[in-house]
Design a protein around this motif. Structure first.
Motif, PDB file in Angstrom:
ATOM      1  N   GLY A 170     104.399 -58.828 -50.731  1.00  0.00           N
ATOM      2  CA  GLY A 170     105.063 -58.021 -49.716  1.00  0.00           C
ATOM      3  C   GLY A 170     106.423 -57.583 -50.223  1.00  0.00           C
ATOM      4  O   GLY A 170     106.771 -57.825 -51.386  1.00  0.00           O
ATOM      5  N   PRO A 171     107.208 -56.947 -49.369  1.00  0.00           N
ATOM      6  CA  PRO A 171     108.517 -56.457 -49.821  1.00  0.00           C
ATOM      7  C   PRO A 171     109.473 -57.592 -50.201  1.00  0.00           C
ATOM      8  O   PRO A 171     110.468 -57.352 -50.883  1.00  0.00           O
ATOM      9  N   TYR A 172     109.161 -58.821 -49.767  1.00  0.00           N
ATOM     10  CA  TYR A 172     110.060 -59.947 -50.076  1.00  0.00           C
ATOM     11  C   TYR A 172     109.421 -60.985 -50.972  1.00  0.00           C
ATOM     12  O   TYR A 172     109.860 -62.126 -51.014  1.00  0.00           O
ATOM     13  N   GLY A 173     108.332 -60.626 -51.655  1.00  0.00           N
ATOM     14  CA  GLY A 173     107.738 -61.554 -52.606  1.00  0.00           C
ATOM     15  C   GLY A 173     106.290 -61.868 -52.284  1.00  0.00           C
ATOM     16  O   GLY A 173     105.613 -61.110 -51.584  1.00  0.00           O
ATOM     17  N   ALA A 174     105.839 -63.015 -52.817  1.00  0.00           N
ATOM     18  CA  ALA A 174     104.441 -63.408 -52.651  1.00  0.00           C
ATOM     19  C   ALA A 174     104.144 -63.688 -51.184  1.00  0.00           C
ATOM     20  O   ALA A 174     104.933 -64.340 -50.498  1.00  0.00           O
ATOM     21  N   VAL A 175     103.013 -63.206 -50.704  1.00  0.00           N
ATOM     22  CA  VAL A 175     102.609 -63.442 -49.308  1.00  0.00           C
ATOM     23  C   VAL A 175     101.813 -64.747 -49.195  1.00  0.00           C
ATOM     24  O   VAL A 175     101.706 -65.322 -48.123  1.00  0.00           O
ATOM     25  N   GLU A 176     101.277 -65.232 -50.296  1.00  0.00           N
ATOM     26  CA  GLU A 176     100.594 -66.540 -50.328  1.00  0.00           C
ATOM     27  C   GLU A 176      99.390 -66.583 -49.394  1.00  0.00           C
ATOM     28  O   GLU A 176      99.186 -67.551 -48.676  1.00  0.00           O
ATOM     29  N   MET A 177      98.622 -65.518 -49.380  1.00  0.00           N
ATOM     30  CA  MET A 177      97.460 -65.454 -48.508  1.00  0.00           C
ATOM     31  C   MET A 177      96.249 -64.983 -49.320  1.00  0.00           C
ATOM     32  O   MET A 177      96.345 -64.655 -50.486  1.00  0.00           O
ATOM     33  N   GLY A 178      95.130 -64.927 -48.662  1.00  0.00           N
ATOM     34  CA  GLY A 178      93.880 -64.445 -49.250  1.00  0.00           C
ATOM     35  C   GLY A 178      92.846 -64.507 -48.156  1.00  0.00           C
ATOM     36  O   GLY A 178      93.083 -65.101 -47.119  1.00  0.00           O
ATOM     37  N   GLY A 179      91.707 -63.886 -48.351  1.00  0.00           N
ATOM     38  CA  GLY A 179      90.647 -64.003 -47.346  1.00  0.00           C
ATOM     39  C   GLY A 179      90.953 -63.246 -46.081  1.00  0.00           C
ATOM     40  O   GLY A 179      91.296 -62.063 -46.106  1.00  0.00           O
ATOM     41  N   MET A 180      90.836 -63.944 -44.919  1.00  0.00           N
ATOM     42  CA  MET A 180      90.901 -63.297 -43.608  1.00  0.00           C
ATOM     43  C   MET A 180      92.345 -63.059 -43.176  1.00  0.00           C
ATOM     44  O   MET A 180      92.813 -63.609 -42.170  1.00  0.00           O
ATOM     45  N   PHE A 181      93.062 -62.257 -43.930  1.00  0.00           N
ATOM     46  CA  PHE A 181      94.452 -61.935 -43.608  1.00  0.00           C
ATOM     47  C   PHE A 181      94.643 -60.436 -43.766  1.00  0.00           C
ATOM     48  O   PHE A 181      94.212 -59.854 -44.750  1.00  0.00           O
ATOM     49  N   ASN A 182      95.298 -59.832 -42.783  1.00  0.00           N
ATOM     50  CA  ASN A 182      95.537 -58.398 -42.865  1.00  0.00           C
ATOM     51  C   ASN A 182      96.874 -58.106 -42.193  1.00  0.00           C
ATOM     52  O   ASN A 182      97.545 -59.020 -41.691  1.00  0.00           O
ATOM     53  N   VAL A 183      97.264 -56.833 -42.179  1.00  0.00           N
ATOM     54  CA  VAL A 183      98.543 -56.438 -41.608  1.00  0.00           C
ATOM     55  C   VAL A 183      98.307 -55.313 -40.604  1.00  0.00           C
ATOM     56  O   VAL A 183      97.535 -54.386 -40.870  1.00  0.00           O
ATOM     57  N   LEU A 184      98.947 -55.444 -39.447  1.00  0.00           N
ATOM     58  CA  LEU A 184      98.981 -54.368 -38.449  1.00  0.00           C
ATOM     59  C   LEU A 184     100.309 -53.641 -38.642  1.00  0.00           C
ATOM     60  O   LEU A 184     101.374 -54.219 -38.487  1.00  0.00           O
ATOM     61  N   LYS A 185     100.241 -52.367 -39.022  1.00  0.00           N
ATOM     62  CA  LYS A 185     101.458 -51.591 -39.295  1.00  0.00           C
ATOM     63  C   LYS A 185     101.714 -50.628 -38.143  1.00  0.00           C
ATOM     64  O   LYS A 185     100.925 -49.691 -37.944  1.00  0.00           O
ATOM     65  N   VAL A 186     102.776 -50.881 -37.401  1.00  0.00           N
ATOM     66  CA  VAL A 186     103.135 -50.040 -36.257  1.00  0.00           C
ATOM     67  C   VAL A 186     104.368 -49.218 -36.645  1.00  0.00           C
ATOM     68  O   VAL A 186     105.393 -49.778 -37.051  1.00  0.00           O
ATOM     69  N   ARG A 187     104.247 -47.915 -36.535  1.00  0.00           N
ATOM     70  CA  ARG A 187     105.307 -47.021 -37.008  1.00  0.00           C
ATOM     71  C   ARG A 187     105.583 -45.925 -35.973  1.00  0.00           C
ATOM     72  O   ARG A 187     104.627 -45.337 -35.440  1.00  0.00           O
ATOM     73  N   ALA A 188     106.872 -45.628 -35.784  1.00  0.00           N
ATOM     74  CA  ALA A 188     107.238 -44.526 -34.887  1.00  0.00           C
ATOM     75  C   ALA A 188     106.932 -43.170 -35.533  1.00  0.00           C
ATOM     76  O   ALA A 188     106.625 -42.199 -34.841  1.00  0.00           O
ATOM     77  N   ASP A 189     107.007 -43.111 -36.863  1.00  0.00           N
ATOM     78  CA  ASP A 189     106.900 -41.813 -37.532  1.00  0.00           C
ATOM     79  C   ASP A 189     105.492 -41.524 -38.053  1.00  0.00           C
ATOM     80  O   ASP A 189     105.287 -40.577 -38.800  1.00  0.00           O
ATOM     81  N   LEU A 190     104.509 -42.330 -37.640  1.00  0.00           N
ATOM     82  CA  LEU A 190     103.141 -42.077 -38.087  1.00  0.00           C
ATOM     83  C   LEU A 190     102.553 -40.942 -37.256  1.00  0.00           C
ATOM     84  O   LEU A 190     102.562 -41.004 -36.030  1.00  0.00           O
ATOM     85  N   PRO A 191     102.040 -39.887 -37.891  1.00  0.00           N
ATOM     86  CA  PRO A 191     101.470 -38.796 -37.094  1.00  0.00           C
ATOM     87  C   PRO A 191     100.270 -39.283 -36.280  1.00  0.00           C
ATOM     88  O   PRO A 191      99.534 -40.168 -36.723  1.00  0.00           O
ATOM     89  N   ALA A 192     100.087 -38.695 -35.113  1.00  0.00           N
ATOM     90  CA  ALA A 192      98.946 -39.041 -34.271  1.00  0.00           C
ATOM     91  C   ALA A 192      97.649 -38.804 -35.043  1.00  0.00           C
ATOM     92  O   ALA A 192      97.505 -37.803 -35.735  1.00  0.00           O
ATOM     93  N   GLY A 193      96.739 -39.747 -34.927  1.00  0.00           N
ATOM     94  CA  GLY A 193      95.429 -39.571 -35.546  1.00  0.00           C
ATOM     95  C   GLY A 193      95.398 -39.745 -37.052  1.00  0.00           C
ATOM     96  O   GLY A 193      94.365 -39.573 -37.671  1.00  0.00           O
ATOM     97  N   LYS A 194      96.541 -40.081 -37.669  1.00  0.00           N
ATOM     98  CA  LYS A 194      96.569 -40.295 -39.122  1.00  0.00           C
ATOM     99  C   LYS A 194      96.378 -41.784 -39.411  1.00  0.00           C
ATOM    100  O   LYS A 194      96.945 -42.631 -38.728  1.00  0.00           O
ATOM    101  N   TYR A 195      95.564 -42.087 -40.416  1.00  0.00           N
ATOM    102  CA  TYR A 195      95.250 -43.479 -40.736  1.00  0.00           C
ATOM    103  C   TYR A 195      95.747 -43.866 -42.121  1.00  0.00           C
ATOM    104  O   TYR A 195      95.393 -44.910 -42.632  1.00  0.00           O
TER     105      TYR A 195
END
Ligand SMILES: [Cu+2]
Length: 465
Positions: A387-412
């Motif tokens: 990640g932006p601050y180093g090793a995330v130390e994960m694997g397998g069933m781990f993901n990230v939900l990215k919530v952004r104000a500047d993400l265009p509608a309907g863009k993935y």
């Protein structure tokens, strides 16, 4: 990305059965997917009568199966076949799946649709498809031997039914299930409501994925299919962190996530930063009076959970199974806990006998996240991802939900890491030097030496070995 062609194998099988040319032409094409990337939502072009517009579902690291209309019937073509799935870059696994991938493509229809699904078997053994959760005629339920004859290798069967209930469903074989599901045969099914439904809200983002697990010996490429509970790869849609594409949302989007569990154990799915409600199961929408806020919901074996939330907190929020062993890569189960053990004086002596000797876990296992240890060919590290601050130390069933104000509608598209506003990140305060953590006392003479606690770099122990 998506390569579409008429499926030659099906044609050969049908031709051999002396079916006329017109019947041959009646089989819809079977699109193939060669990429493990998350496909953009698929919407039919130029098709009328598909019901009210809906927000298409997005399958994490998967895709939606295109269909064609034939006299008012939506026709699909699934091909059960061996595939090679990239579980994360650099880690390829021989699986069985549908139309080039495991899981198979998501089938997305509208309540009341008449559906016809051609299933061609290119596996070395017979198969069927069971349509988990659907209301359908008994003979379409797909339990081999009970509801229908098995589909032999090389043959094509047709399933026909009406998608009666809106909701969240899945499909999988009901033939040699232990083998076929351990090899990755499964897929998602979403039926959207035809008109406004009192228990189904409009959402701006609609994601789905299946929980699945595999037992792939590090360095090998084919899952062990007889493993009952000791799977070592915990995956979403046959992908593992850091190979999973994030769930992205525009600030204040309403988001639905549909999750189905086809592993052999339960998975408490947890999201940081927001609260959600379980709005539906494979049994249908949950009455509003029966919903309550959660940040973790357990998805038991064979269950589906449909959760919804308002993405009103910007950031990069972890989303993961809360069983911590399920957020790790291929790992050993019989590595002893070394926390607090004092190896001073032992390492030098051991390295004279075995230069590769090293101590693991004396201060916890976090060093693993950054350790560049030699790994067997074709596996992935136990703890990984940056990640932006180093090793995330994960694997397998781990993901990230990215919530952004500047993400265009309907863009993935995957935005860059979240830029935290100044002064909103955990920070260090000056305390001066603290005394070192106490260690265990030296073992009295006569106690067993600690050599049993050592692990060679790259060695992957397995429970039960
Ligand atoms: Cu889990």
């Amino acid at each position: 990305m998506s390569r579409r062609h008429f499926f030659a194998g099906a044609g050969a099988a049908v031709a051999a059965a002396t079916v006329s040319r017109s019947a041959l032409a009646a089989i819809p094409e079977a699109p193939q997917q060669t990429s493990a990337d998350t496909a953009q939502p698929w919407t039919p072009s130029g098709v009328t009568g598909a019901g009210r517009p809906y927000t298409p579902v997005v399958t994490i690291n998967g895709w939606t199966l295109p269909w064609r209309m034939n006299n008012g019937v939506k026709e699909f073509h699934l091909v059960a076949e061996p595939v090679v799935r990239e579980m994360t870059p650099g880690f390829l696994v021989n699986m069985w799946g549908y139309n080039g991938q495991s899981p198979g493509p998501t089938i997305e229809v509208v309540e009341g649709d008449k559906v016809r699904i051609y299933v061609t078997n290119r596996l070395p053994e017979h198969t069927t498809i069971h349509w988990h959760g659907q209301r359908l005629p008994n003979g379409m339920d797909g339990v081999g031997g009970l509801n229908q004859p098995q589909i032999p290798p090389g043959k094509t069967f047709v399933y026909e039914f009406e998608a009666k209930r809106p909701g969240t469903f899945m499909y999988h074989p009901h033939a040699d299930e232990m083998t076929q599901m351990a090899m990755g045969m499964m897929g998602f099914w979403v039926t959207h409501p035809r008109k406004r439904h009192p228990l189904i809200d409009d959402v701006q983002r609609d994601y789905c994925f299946l929980l699945n697990s595999f037992d792939v010996e590090p360095g090998s490429m084919t899952p062990q299919v007889n493993t009952m509970l000791d799977q070592n790869i915990w995956a979403w849609n046959s992908r593992v962190f850091p190979g999973l594409d994030p769930l992205v949302a525009r600030l204040n989007d309403r988001v639905r996530v549909r999750i189905g569990n086809l592993t052999m154990t339960n998975h408490p799915i947890h999201i940081h930063g927001i609260e959600f409600e379980v709005t539906g199961t494979d049994g249908g929408p949950v009455p509003k009076s029966a919903r309550w806020p959660e940040v973790t919901t357990d998805v038991a074996v064979g269950q589906m959970r449909q959760i919804e939330f308002l993405a009103d907190e910007p950031g990069d929020w972890a989303m993961h199974c809360h069983k911590s062993h399920h957020t790790m890569g291929a790992m050993g189960h019989d590595v002893p806990t070394m926390i607090g053990a004092d190896h001073r004086g032992l390492v030098g002596a051991m390295q004279r006998a075995n230069p590769e000797y090293m101590v693991m876990g004396e201060r916890g296992m976090a060093d693993m996240g950054e350790m560049e240890m030699p790994l067997p060919h074709n596996t992935f590290p136990m703890m990984t991802g940056t990640g932006p601050y180093g090793a995330v130390e994960m694997g397998g069933m781990f993901n990230v939900l990215k919530v952004r104000a500047d993400l265009p509608a309907g863009k993935y598209t995957n935005p860059d890491w979240y830029q935290q506003p100044p002064g909103t990140r955990a920070f260090e305060v000056a305390t001066g030097d603290m005394p070192a953590a106490p260690r265990a006392k030296a073992a009295p003479a006569g106690d067993k030496p600690a050599h049993a606690h050592a692990k060679k770099p790259g060695a992957h122990h397995r429970h039960g070995d």
